[in-house]
Design a protein around this motif. Structure first.
Motif, PDB file in Angstrom:
ATOM      1  N   ASP A  19       0.715  -1.289  -0.132  1.00 32.87           N
ATOM      2  CA  ASP A  19      -0.282  -0.007   0.011  1.00 32.87           C
ATOM      3  C   ASP A  19       0.764   1.320  -0.070  1.00 32.87           C
ATOM      4  O   ASP A  19       0.656   2.213  -0.843  1.00 32.87           O
ATOM      5  CB  ASP A  19      -1.004   0.093   1.144  1.00 32.87           C
ATOM      6  CG  ASP A  19      -2.234  -0.741   0.802  1.00 32.87           C
ATOM      7  OD1 ASP A  19      -2.432  -1.283  -0.468  1.00 32.87           O
ATOM      8  OD2 ASP A  19      -3.044  -0.904   1.583  1.00 32.87           O
ATOM      9  N   PRO A  20       2.155   1.571   0.792  1.00 32.64           N
ATOM     10  CA  PRO A  20       2.617   2.789   0.563  1.00 32.64           C
ATOM     11  C   PRO A  20       3.261   2.724  -0.741  1.00 32.64           C
ATOM     12  O   PRO A  20       3.558   4.010  -1.040  1.00 32.64           O
ATOM     13  CB  PRO A  20       3.696   2.439   1.856  1.00 32.64           C
ATOM     14  CG  PRO A  20       3.319   1.385   2.870  1.00 32.64           C
ATOM     15  CD  PRO A  20       2.421   0.758   1.859  1.00 32.64           C
ATOM     16  N   GLY A  56     -12.220  -0.493  -3.504  1.00 34.14           N
ATOM     17  CA  GLY A  56     -11.262  -1.685  -3.244  1.00 34.14           C
ATOM     18  C   GLY A  56     -11.069  -1.711  -1.791  1.00 34.14           C
ATOM     19  O   GLY A  56     -11.730  -0.637  -0.990  1.00 34.14           O
ATOM     20  N   GLU A  57     -10.340  -2.615  -1.313  1.00 28.91           N
ATOM     21  CA  GLU A  57     -10.077  -3.066   0.296  1.00 28.91           C
ATOM     22  C   GLU A  57      -8.611  -2.603   0.449  1.00 28.91           C
ATOM     23  O   GLU A  57      -8.500  -2.609   1.548  1.00 28.91           O
ATOM     24  CB  GLU A  57     -10.337  -4.503   0.473  1.00 28.91           C
ATOM     25  CG  GLU A  57     -11.611  -4.786   0.301  1.00 28.91           C
ATOM     26  CD  GLU A  57     -12.797  -4.242   1.179  1.00 28.91           C
ATOM     27  OE1 GLU A  57     -12.307  -4.039   2.286  1.00 28.91           O
ATOM     28  OE2 GLU A  57     -13.850  -3.932   0.621  1.00 28.91           O
ATOM     29  N   SER A  58      -7.871  -2.439  -0.462  1.00 32.34           N
ATOM     30  CA  SER A  58      -6.434  -1.859  -0.145  1.00 32.34           C
ATOM     31  C   SER A  58      -6.283  -0.687  -1.047  1.00 32.34           C
ATOM     32  O   SER A  58      -6.845  -0.291  -1.886  1.00 32.34           O
ATOM     33  CB  SER A  58      -5.461  -2.865  -0.659  1.00 32.34           C
ATOM     34  OG  SER A  58      -5.515  -3.030  -2.021  1.00 32.34           O
ATOM     35  N   VAL A  59      -5.233   0.146  -0.692  1.00 29.74           N
ATOM     36  CA  VAL A  59      -4.725   1.421  -1.297  1.00 29.74           C
ATOM     37  C   VAL A  59      -4.624   0.891  -2.932  1.00 29.74           C
ATOM     38  O   VAL A  59      -4.936   1.783  -3.811  1.00 29.74           O
ATOM     39  CB  VAL A  59      -3.721   2.033  -0.533  1.00 29.74           C
ATOM     40  CG1 VAL A  59      -3.146   3.273  -1.401  1.00 29.74           C
ATOM     41  CG2 VAL A  59      -4.010   2.669   0.691  1.00 29.74           C
ATOM     42  N   PHE A  94       3.833   7.691   3.582  1.00 23.18           N
ATOM     43  CA  PHE A  94       4.246   7.025   4.615  1.00 23.18           C
ATOM     44  C   PHE A  94       3.521   7.809   5.898  1.00 23.18           C
ATOM     45  O   PHE A  94       2.991   7.409   6.685  1.00 23.18           O
ATOM     46  CB  PHE A  94       5.604   6.766   5.174  1.00 23.18           C
ATOM     47  CG  PHE A  94       6.027   5.276   4.564  1.00 23.18           C
ATOM     48  CD1 PHE A  94       5.663   4.354   5.242  1.00 23.18           C
ATOM     49  CD2 PHE A  94       6.728   5.188   3.349  1.00 23.18           C
ATOM     50  CE1 PHE A  94       6.115   3.009   4.658  1.00 23.18           C
ATOM     51  CE2 PHE A  94       6.888   4.108   2.651  1.00 23.18           C
ATOM     52  CZ  PHE A  94       6.845   2.925   3.377  1.00 23.18           C
ATOM     53  N   GLU A  95       3.837   9.226   5.990  1.00 23.01           N
ATOM     54  CA  GLU A  95       3.223  10.168   7.066  1.00 23.01           C
ATOM     55  C   GLU A  95       1.877  10.044   6.940  1.00 23.01           C
ATOM     56  O   GLU A  95       1.166  10.045   8.136  1.00 23.01           O
ATOM     57  CB  GLU A  95       3.828  11.564   6.733  1.00 23.01           C
ATOM     58  CG  GLU A  95       5.163  11.747   7.022  1.00 23.01           C
ATOM     59  CD  GLU A  95       5.762  13.041   6.571  1.00 23.01           C
ATOM     60  OE1 GLU A  95       5.075  13.860   6.164  1.00 23.01           O
ATOM     61  OE2 GLU A  95       7.125  13.298   6.963  1.00 23.01           O
ATOM     62  N   THR A  96       1.189  10.167   5.883  1.00 23.47           N
ATOM     63  CA  THR A  96      -0.363  10.176   5.725  1.00 23.47           C
ATOM     64  C   THR A  96      -0.855   8.981   5.919  1.00 23.47           C
ATOM     65  O   THR A  96      -1.767   8.837   6.927  1.00 23.47           O
ATOM     66  CB  THR A  96      -0.752  10.676   4.225  1.00 23.47           C
ATOM     67  OG1 THR A  96      -0.074  11.685   4.008  1.00 23.47           O
ATOM     68  CG2 THR A  96      -2.356  10.648   4.220  1.00 23.47           C
ATOM     69  N   GLN A  97      -0.198   7.757   5.888  1.00 20.81           N
ATOM     70  CA  GLN A  97      -0.938   6.538   6.137  1.00 20.81           C
ATOM     71  C   GLN A  97      -0.652   6.481   7.597  1.00 20.81           C
ATOM     72  O   GLN A  97      -1.898   5.847   8.231  1.00 20.81           O
ATOM     73  CB  GLN A  97      -0.146   5.462   5.566  1.00 20.81           C
ATOM     74  CG  GLN A  97      -0.501   5.045   4.138  1.00 20.81           C
ATOM     75  CD  GLN A  97      -0.124   3.654   3.912  1.00 20.81           C
ATOM     76  OE1 GLN A  97       0.980   3.357   3.642  1.00 20.81           O
ATOM     77  NE2 GLN A  97      -1.249   2.884   3.432  1.00 20.81           N
ATOM     78  N   ARG A  98       0.380   6.981   8.277  1.00 17.30           N
ATOM     79  CA  ARG A  98       0.416   6.926   9.767  1.00 17.30           C
ATOM     80  C   ARG A  98      -0.536   7.679  10.463  1.00 17.30           C
ATOM     81  O   ARG A  98      -1.089   7.252  11.276  1.00 17.30           O
ATOM     82  CB  ARG A  98       1.920   7.255  10.168  1.00 17.30           C
ATOM     83  CG  ARG A  98       2.331   7.193  11.492  1.00 17.30           C
ATOM     84  CD  ARG A  98       4.023   7.347  11.974  1.00 17.30           C
ATOM     85  NE  ARG A  98       4.427   8.335  11.084  1.00 17.30           N
ATOM     86  CZ  ARG A  98       5.396   8.124  10.119  1.00 17.30           C
ATOM     87  NH1 ARG A  98       5.646   7.014   9.619  1.00 17.30           N
ATOM     88  NH2 ARG A  98       5.942   9.193   9.610  1.00 17.30           N
ATOM     89  N   ASP A  99      -0.788   8.800   9.999  1.00 23.56           N
ATOM     90  CA  ASP A  99      -1.525   9.757  10.383  1.00 23.56           C
ATOM     91  C   ASP A  99      -3.031   9.002  10.335  1.00 23.56           C
ATOM     92  O   ASP A  99      -3.884   9.350  11.396  1.00 23.56           O
ATOM     93  CB  ASP A  99      -1.604  11.158   9.914  1.00 23.56           C
ATOM     94  CG  ASP A  99      -2.533  12.105  10.512  1.00 23.56           C
ATOM     95  OD1 ASP A  99      -2.542  12.194  11.665  1.00 23.56           O
ATOM     96  OD2 ASP A  99      -3.138  12.912   9.915  1.00 23.56           O
ATOM     97  N   TRP A 100      -3.412   8.531   9.231  1.00 23.15           N
ATOM     98  CA  TRP A 100      -4.594   7.763   8.994  1.00 23.15           C
ATOM     99  C   TRP A 100      -4.977   6.873   9.751  1.00 23.15           C
ATOM    100  O   TRP A 100      -6.115   6.335   9.966  1.00 23.15           O
ATOM    101  CB  TRP A 100      -4.754   7.487   7.320  1.00 23.15           C
ATOM    102  CG  TRP A 100      -6.033   7.641   6.890  1.00 23.15           C
ATOM    103  CD1 TRP A 100      -7.082   6.603   6.526  1.00 23.15           C
ATOM    104  CD2 TRP A 100      -6.748   8.845   6.511  1.00 23.15           C
ATOM    105  NE1 TRP A 100      -8.168   7.043   6.271  1.00 23.15           N
ATOM    106  CE2 TRP A 100      -8.162   8.279   6.117  1.00 23.15           C
ATOM    107  CE3 TRP A 100      -6.436  10.098   6.787  1.00 23.15           C
ATOM    108  CZ2 TRP A 100      -8.981   9.362   5.870  1.00 23.15           C
ATOM    109  CZ3 TRP A 100      -7.363  11.036   6.367  1.00 23.15           C
ATOM    110  CH2 TRP A 100      -8.705  10.810   5.839  1.00 23.15           C
ATOM    111  N   GLN A 101      -3.882   6.131  10.713  1.00 19.24           N
ATOM    112  CA  GLN A 101      -4.253   4.833  11.653  1.00 19.24           C
ATOM    113  C   GLN A 101      -4.844   5.604  12.822  1.00 19.24           C
ATOM    114  O   GLN A 101      -5.324   4.824  13.734  1.00 19.24           O
ATOM    115  CB  GLN A 101      -2.897   4.357  11.643  1.00 19.24           C
ATOM    116  CG  GLN A 101      -2.394   3.533  10.516  1.00 19.24           C
ATOM    117  CD  GLN A 101      -1.034   2.893  10.565  1.00 19.24           C
ATOM    118  OE1 GLN A 101      -0.239   3.289  11.960  1.00 19.24           O
ATOM    119  NE2 GLN A 101      -0.760   2.140   9.796  1.00 19.24           N
TER     120      GLN A 101
END
Length: 163
Positions: A19-20, A56-59, A94-101
């Motif tokens: 995904d990243p 979809g279920e994944s990025v 990576f930063e956006t995905q981390r924040d999105w968690q």
């Protein structure tokens, strides 16, 4: 590095490791000439769509859904030549995905509720009449539809509304 190689690599990597890579590729292709804020907004739209499950279920599934994002719209032989822009796109992904968690109320959202974006100088999609969330750089972000299901009515209200 060719786009086709990146997309091939994303297919063989296990989820969620791919995904990243898919998100960074999308940020690079869609917004490499935009500010960090604009790049983050593009990433946010992809993550919001993934959360909705409609694309979809994944990025990777979301950004490679037919005619939705640049990875399916540009020539697969395209070379990603700008290494600085690529490194920045990877960092932002990576930063956006981390924040999105984080829980939704704790996220630092740039374009809250935006499900679509367009560079209106280049394209005028039919859905561009939807409510605008923001314009950042060359992109205008739209809230085209409600992506999360509406909250269920309390049982008492459901009983009252029943015929």
């Amino acid at each position: 590095m060719k786009l086709s190689f990146i997309l091939w690599l994303a297919q063989i990597l296990p989820q969620p490791a791919a995904d990243p890579l898919c998100l960074a590729t999308t940020v690079y292709l869609e917004a490499r000439n935009q500010s960090e804020l604009g790049q983050r907004a593009v990433a946010e739209v992809a993550l919001r769509r993934r959360d909705s499950g409609r694309w979809g279920e994944s990025v990777c599934e979301v950004v490679t859904a037919r005619k939705q994002f640049a990875p399916t719209l540009v020539n697969p032989g395209l070379r990603l030549k700008n290494l600085k822009a690529w490194e920045r796109a990877v960092r932002i992904a990576f930063e956006t995905q981390r924040d999105w968690q984080l829980p939704p109320g704790q996220r630092r959202e740039v374009v809250p509720g935006a499900s679509h974006f367009a560079a209106l100088e280049l394209a005028n999609p039919a859905w561009a009449t939807a409510p605008q969330v923001a314009t950042i750089g060359d992109h205008t972000f739209f809230r085209v539809q409600r992506l999360s299901p509406p909250p269920a009515a309390p049982a008492a209200e459901q009983a009252r509304l029943a015929p």
